[in-house]
Enzyme design. Sequence first.
Site, PDB file in Angstrom:
ATOM      1  N   ALA A  21       0.821  -1.202   0.000  1.00 17.29           N
ATOM      2  CA  ALA A  21       0.000   0.000   0.000  1.00 17.29           C
ATOM      3  C   ALA A  21       0.853   1.249   0.000  1.00 17.29           C
ATOM      4  CB  ALA A  21      -0.909  -0.006   1.233  1.00 17.29           C
ATOM      5  N   CYS A  22       0.471   2.195  -0.830  1.00 15.76           N
ATOM      6  CA  CYS A  22       1.068   3.529  -0.830  1.00 15.76           C
ATOM      7  C   CYS A  22      -0.016   4.487  -1.284  1.00 15.76           C
ATOM      8  CB  CYS A  22       2.257   3.625  -1.778  1.00 15.76           C
ATOM      9  SG  CYS A  22       3.641   2.535  -1.418  1.00 15.76           S
ATOM     10  N   THR A  23       0.165   5.762  -0.975  1.00 16.83           N
ATOM     11  CA  THR A  23      -0.796   6.780  -1.388  1.00 16.83           C
ATOM     12  C   THR A  23      -0.036   8.004  -1.854  1.00 16.83           C
ATOM     13  OG1 THR A  23      -2.371   5.998   0.293  1.00 16.83           O
ATOM     14  CG2 THR A  23      -2.787   8.159  -0.667  1.00 16.83           C
ATOM     15  N   ASN A 195      -2.997   2.293  -4.943  1.00 19.55           N
ATOM     16  CA  ASN A 195      -2.523   1.065  -5.588  1.00 19.55           C
ATOM     17  C   ASN A 195      -3.651   0.490  -6.429  1.00 19.55           C
ATOM     18  OD1 ASN A 195      -1.474   1.023  -2.406  1.00 19.55           O
ATOM     19  ND2 ASN A 195       0.123   1.068  -3.950  1.00 19.55           N
TER      20      ASN A 195
END
Length: 344
Positions: A21-23, A195
């Site tokens: 997960a990344c934002t 993602n």
Amino acid sequence: MKKITSILTAALVALSALSHACTRVVYKGLDNLILTARSMDWKEDIATDLWLFPRGMQRDGVAGPNSCKWTSKYGSVVASAYNIASTDGMNEKGLVANLLWLGESEYPVRDTRIPGLSIAAWVQYVLDNFATVNEVVAASEKNAYQIISDDVPGQNRLATLHLSVSDANGDNAVFEFIKGKMIIHHDTSYNVMTNSPTFDKQLALNEYWKEIGGTVMLPGTNRAADRFVRASFYVDAVPKTDNTRVAVACAFSVIRNCSVPYGITTPGQPNISSTRWRSVADHKNLVYFFETALTPNVFWVNFRDVDFSSAGGVKKLSLVNGETYAGNATRSFVKSPPFKFQGI
């Protein structure tokens, strides 16, 4: 609405099979004040350091025969991963590049007639060569390079990633490889990226939640689709200002809201991973802010204090040993040999 609902259902079912997960979110204030915020989430420490790279560096795409060769036109500050890849950064023209995970990525079969570029060097290639999003899009559309991926360090699986770029004009683009073809989403309104699912489905999911309204209810899990919706709502809801101090606080508050608490893991769902660090890049004033989950302070690099000429050399700010910095950390960088990009 039926189409959006069906996309929502399919995406939520698929999320349990996806990874990491990344934002990334772009805040647009007043008087051309634009900030790009990003969180890096991973199931393990990715041994990040910060690097200052000058102009005039000789680069290689490390993709085997007919690899890209270039000389950096612009200096940049980047955050590395495992010191084999640039994963986030900004150059001296205010162009920002962020590399995030996308489980659906499928890269093309290698065509040696096109210059090859290791995915580990994708961010750096963009920051070294381009000043605007339009320039990045034009080069990509002309097949100036072909992305080649390799296994994640220590894992027996391909690094499946997508790229976002933003610039000082407020422009945005997202680059994804779907079924072997590069898909480019280019619009000033594309201020948020997470993602999975693919970006077109993220946009559809967001439209669904807009019908409900963020003041009524927002999805609260740490899944990528939910983080996309929260980031989209909050970045529009926070104050729009020309006060840099307030704007940076707004950007950090939005990206923190989309972060995953430290130590969180979910059996069978590797997509839920702890936030390791966050960055905020000020396109207008050319300041790169950074914080890690294990240190108490925000610190930054002010480009006005950096010598990006070849005489300035390559410099590193070590973070892997728990070093703690506060405020302007530019003088804490030390000269260092550059890391080598992972290639094939």
